[in-house]
Design a protein around this motif. Structure first.
Motif, PDB file in Angstrom:
ATOM      1  N   LEU A  89       0.827  -1.206   0.000  1.00 22.56           N
ATOM      2  CA  LEU A  89       0.000   0.000   0.000  1.00 22.56           C
ATOM      3  C   LEU A  89       0.860   1.255   0.000  1.00 22.56           C
ATOM      4  O   LEU A  89       0.489   2.276  -0.569  1.00 22.56           O
ATOM      5  CB  LEU A  89      -0.924  -0.002   1.225  1.00 22.56           C
ATOM      6  CG  LEU A  89      -1.783   1.239   1.452  1.00 22.56           C
ATOM      7  CD1 LEU A  89      -2.798   1.391   0.316  1.00 22.56           C
ATOM      8  CD2 LEU A  89      -2.504   1.154   2.773  1.00 22.56           C
ATOM      9  N   PHE A  90       2.023   1.179   0.616  1.00 16.16           N
ATOM     10  CA  PHE A  90       2.875   2.347   0.789  1.00 16.16           C
ATOM     11  C   PHE A  90       3.892   2.522  -0.330  1.00 16.16           C
ATOM     12  O   PHE A  90       4.498   3.585  -0.442  1.00 16.16           O
ATOM     13  CB  PHE A  90       3.590   2.267   2.137  1.00 16.16           C
ATOM     14  CG  PHE A  90       2.640   2.015   3.268  1.00 16.16           C
ATOM     15  CD1 PHE A  90       1.793   3.014   3.712  1.00 16.16           C
ATOM     16  CD2 PHE A  90       2.553   0.763   3.847  1.00 16.16           C
ATOM     17  CE1 PHE A  90       0.879   2.779   4.728  1.00 16.16           C
ATOM     18  CE2 PHE A  90       1.656   0.524   4.874  1.00 16.16           C
ATOM     19  CZ  PHE A  90       0.816   1.533   5.314  1.00 16.16           C
ATOM     20  N   VAL A  91       4.078   1.498  -1.138  1.00 13.07           N
ATOM     21  CA  VAL A  91       5.073   1.589  -2.210  1.00 13.07           C
ATOM     22  C   VAL A  91       4.512   1.208  -3.581  1.00 13.07           C
ATOM     23  O   VAL A  91       5.104   1.538  -4.603  1.00 13.07           O
ATOM     24  CB  VAL A  91       6.325   0.717  -1.914  1.00 13.07           C
ATOM     25  CG1 VAL A  91       7.019   1.193  -0.660  1.00 13.07           C
ATOM     26  CG2 VAL A  91       5.966  -0.744  -1.807  1.00 13.07           C
ATOM     27  N   GLY A  92       3.393   0.514  -3.597  1.00 12.32           N
ATOM     28  CA  GLY A  92       2.853  -0.015  -4.847  1.00 12.32           C
ATOM     29  C   GLY A  92       2.034   1.002  -5.632  1.00 12.32           C
ATOM     30  O   GLY A  92       1.724   2.091  -5.170  1.00 12.32           O
ATOM     31  N   CYS A  93       1.681   0.580  -6.801  1.00 14.55           N
ATOM     32  CA  CYS A  93       0.854   1.384  -7.703  1.00 14.55           C
ATOM     33  C   CYS A  93      -0.585   1.431  -7.198  1.00 14.55           C
ATOM     34  O   CYS A  93      -1.114   0.416  -6.715  1.00 14.55           O
ATOM     35  CB  CYS A  93       0.898   0.757  -9.098  1.00 14.55           C
ATOM     36  SG  CYS A  93      -0.258   1.484 -10.285  1.00 14.55           S
ATOM     37  N   GLY A  94      -1.212   2.577  -7.309  1.00 13.15           N
ATOM     38  CA  GLY A  94      -2.599   2.749  -6.885  1.00 13.15           C
ATOM     39  C   GLY A  94      -3.575   1.900  -7.691  1.00 13.15           C
ATOM     40  O   GLY A  94      -4.657   1.573  -7.210  1.00 13.15           O
ATOM     41  N   LEU A  95      -3.206   1.529  -8.902  1.00  9.87           N
ATOM     42  CA  LEU A  95      -4.050   0.672  -9.731  1.00  9.87           C
ATOM     43  C   LEU A  95      -3.568  -0.772  -9.743  1.00  9.87           C
ATOM     44  O   LEU A  95      -4.148  -1.620 -10.404  1.00  9.87           O
ATOM     45  CB  LEU A  95      -4.070   1.195 -11.178  1.00  9.87           C
ATOM     46  CG  LEU A  95      -4.775   2.526 -11.407  1.00  9.87           C
ATOM     47  CD1 LEU A  95      -4.680   2.932 -12.877  1.00  9.87           C
ATOM     48  CD2 LEU A  95      -6.227   2.464 -10.974  1.00  9.87           C
ATOM     49  N   GLY A  96      -2.481  -1.037  -9.020  1.00  7.00           N
ATOM     50  CA  GLY A  96      -1.972  -2.401  -8.940  1.00  7.00           C
ATOM     51  C   GLY A  96      -1.097  -2.816 -10.119  1.00  7.00           C
ATOM     52  O   GLY A  96      -0.826  -4.009 -10.288  1.00  7.00           O
ATOM     53  N   LEU A  97      -0.641  -1.855 -10.922  1.00  2.00           N
ATOM     54  CA  LEU A  97       0.234  -2.199 -12.042  1.00  2.00           C
ATOM     55  C   LEU A  97       1.599  -2.631 -11.528  1.00  2.00           C
ATOM     56  O   LEU A  97       2.066  -2.155 -10.498  1.00  2.00           O
ATOM     57  CB  LEU A  97       0.397  -1.002 -12.986  1.00  2.00           C
ATOM     58  CG  LEU A  97      -0.883  -0.439 -13.613  1.00  2.00           C
ATOM     59  CD1 LEU A  97      -0.554   0.777 -14.479  1.00  2.00           C
ATOM     60  CD2 LEU A  97      -1.598  -1.497 -14.435  1.00  2.00           C
ATOM     61  N   LYS A  98       2.246  -3.533 -12.267  1.00  2.18           N
ATOM     62  CA  LYS A  98       3.555  -4.022 -11.842  1.00  2.18           C
ATOM     63  C   LYS A  98       4.619  -2.936 -11.963  1.00  2.18           C
ATOM     64  O   LYS A  98       5.529  -2.859 -11.151  1.00  2.18           O
ATOM     65  CB  LYS A  98       3.956  -5.243 -12.672  1.00  2.18           C
ATOM     66  CG  LYS A  98       3.148  -6.471 -12.342  1.00  2.18           C
ATOM     67  CD  LYS A  98       3.583  -7.652 -13.147  1.00  2.18           C
ATOM     68  CE  LYS A  98       2.663  -8.830 -12.823  1.00  2.18           C
ATOM     69  NZ  LYS A  98       3.010 -10.003 -13.579  1.00  2.18           N
ATOM     70  N   GLU A  99       4.507  -2.127 -12.993  1.00  2.00           N
ATOM     71  CA  GLU A  99       5.493  -1.071 -13.202  1.00  2.00           C
ATOM     72  C   GLU A  99       4.779   0.274 -13.234  1.00  2.00           C
ATOM     73  O   GLU A  99       3.968   0.540 -14.113  1.00  2.00           O
ATOM     74  CB  GLU A  99       6.257  -1.297 -14.506  1.00  2.00           C
ATOM     75  CG  GLU A  99       7.461  -0.411 -14.642  1.00  2.00           C
ATOM     76  CD  GLU A  99       8.295  -0.749 -15.865  1.00  2.00           C
ATOM     77  OE1 GLU A  99       8.958   0.158 -16.368  1.00  2.00           O
ATOM     78  OE2 GLU A  99       8.272  -1.911 -16.295  1.00  2.00           O
ATOM     79  N   CYS A 100       5.091   1.093 -12.241  1.00  2.00           N
ATOM     80  CA  CYS A 100       4.492   2.414 -12.148  1.00  2.00           C
ATOM     81  C   CYS A 100       5.453   3.290 -11.360  1.00  2.00           C
ATOM     82  O   CYS A 100       5.818   2.967 -10.232  1.00  2.00           O
ATOM     83  CB  CYS A 100       3.139   2.340 -11.429  1.00  2.00           C
ATOM     84  SG  CYS A 100       2.371   3.941 -11.125  1.00  2.00           S
ATOM     85  N   ASN A 101       5.896   4.370 -11.975  1.00  2.00           N
ATOM     86  CA  ASN A 101       6.788   5.305 -11.287  1.00  2.00           C
ATOM     87  C   ASN A 101       6.655   6.672 -11.941  1.00  2.00           C
ATOM     88  O   ASN A 101       5.864   6.847 -12.874  1.00  2.00           O
ATOM     89  CB  ASN A 101       8.236   4.795 -11.304  1.00  2.00           C
ATOM     90  CG  ASN A 101       8.717   4.488 -12.706  1.00  2.00           C
ATOM     91  OD1 ASN A 101       8.574   5.297 -13.612  1.00  2.00           O
ATOM     92  ND2 ASN A 101       9.278   3.286 -12.884  1.00  2.00           N
ATOM     93  N   ALA A 102       7.404   7.634 -11.463  1.00  2.00           N
ATOM     94  CA  ALA A 102       7.281   9.007 -11.973  1.00  2.00           C
ATOM     95  C   ALA A 102       7.610   9.117 -13.460  1.00  2.00           C
ATOM     96  O   ALA A 102       7.008   9.925 -14.172  1.00  2.00           O
ATOM     97  CB  ALA A 102       8.181   9.942 -11.165  1.00  2.00           C
ATOM     98  N   SER A 103       8.511   8.282 -13.950  1.00  2.00           N
ATOM     99  CA  SER A 103       8.852   8.348 -15.369  1.00  2.00           C
ATOM    100  C   SER A 103       7.898   7.536 -16.244  1.00  2.00           C
ATOM    101  O   SER A 103       7.794   7.779 -17.441  1.00  2.00           O
ATOM    102  CB  SER A 103      10.298   7.903 -15.596  1.00  2.00           C
ATOM    103  OG  SER A 103      10.458   6.566 -15.207  1.00  2.00           O
ATOM    104  N   LYS A 104       7.210   6.577 -15.633  1.00  2.00           N
ATOM    105  CA  LYS A 104       6.232   5.766 -16.361  1.00  2.00           C
ATOM    106  C   LYS A 104       5.001   5.596 -15.464  1.00  2.00           C
ATOM    107  O   LYS A 104       4.732   4.514 -14.937  1.00  2.00           O
ATOM    108  CB  LYS A 104       6.844   4.405 -16.710  1.00  2.00           C
ATOM    109  CG  LYS A 104       6.040   3.624 -17.719  1.00  2.00           C
ATOM    110  CD  LYS A 104       6.779   2.369 -18.126  1.00  2.00           C
ATOM    111  CE  LYS A 104       5.934   1.617 -19.128  1.00  2.00           C
ATOM    112  NZ  LYS A 104       6.556   0.366 -19.520  1.00  2.00           N
ATOM    113  N   PRO A 105       4.240   6.701 -15.273  1.00  2.00           N
ATOM    114  CA  PRO A 105       3.134   6.678 -14.308  1.00  2.00           C
ATOM    115  C   PRO A 105       1.852   6.050 -14.850  1.00  2.00           C
ATOM    116  O   PRO A 105       1.574   6.098 -16.038  1.00  2.00           O
ATOM    117  CB  PRO A 105       2.910   8.162 -14.023  1.00  2.00           C
ATOM    118  CG  PRO A 105       3.294   8.839 -15.295  1.00  2.00           C
ATOM    119  CD  PRO A 105       4.436   8.015 -15.862  1.00  2.00           C
ATOM    120  N   CYS A 106       1.085   5.482 -13.923  1.00  2.00           N
ATOM    121  CA  CYS A 106      -0.263   5.026 -14.266  1.00  2.00           C
ATOM    122  C   CYS A 106      -1.161   6.279 -14.281  1.00  2.00           C
ATOM    123  O   CYS A 106      -0.720   7.359 -13.877  1.00  2.00           O
ATOM    124  CB  CYS A 106      -0.762   4.006 -13.241  1.00  2.00           C
ATOM    125  SG  CYS A 106      -1.226   4.709 -11.643  1.00  2.00           S
TER     126      CYS A 106
END
Length: 144
Positions: A89-106
């Motif tokens: 919950l504290f590090v994962g994607c809000g939509l549950g995607l495996k790859e989500c970060n500032a450069s490749k956001p959901c």
């Protein structure tokens, strides 16, 4: 946001803490009734909390579950959440995607960061003793 197990775990911890604050132990049946949770499911959650040393299980005729007052002051809600749900919950994607970060956001990445940070702050700053005091003082309720 929290799993059902985590919701029950938070409520169980508060239930145990409210009894412990009065110098009493509580048992599985009482906890399950107080938080409106199936006994078997509650037993598994209590076992997990006990293994993590967040609660103490005392055997015997006057046994049950308890939390020492000094421990209640130290235990924060985030400790309970991480014990049951981990830190996703504290590090994962809000939509549950495996790859989500500032450069490749959901699609909700930038909005979710603020929510996640606020939630982390609340859970990190709120102690179990505060929750039990609110329930024992009639300011909050676990079950209606």
């Amino acid at each position: 946001m929290f799993s059902k197990a985590c919701e029950y775990g938070l409520k169980a911890m508060i239930s145990i803490a409210t009894k412990s604050a009065k110098g009493q132990r509580t048992n599985l049946k009482e906890i399950s009734a107080n938080i409106d949770s199936p006994e078997q499911f509650t037993a598994k959650i209590l076992q997990q909390l006990s293994r993590s040393k967040l609660i103490h299980s005392v055997m015997g005729a006057h046994g049950g579950f308890e939390i020492r007052e000094d421990e209640m002051r130290k235990i924060k809600l985030i400790d309970i959440v991480k014990t049951i749900d981990g830190d996703q919950l504290f590090v994962g994607c809000g939509l549950g995607l495996k790859e989500c970060n500032a450069s490749k956001p959901c699609p909700i990445h930038h909005r979710f960061i603020g929510v996640r940070n606020d939630l982390t702050k609340i859970l990190s700053e709120t102690s179990l003793v505060e929750m039990s005091n609110d329930v024992n003082g009639g300011l909050a309720f676990l079950n209606r």
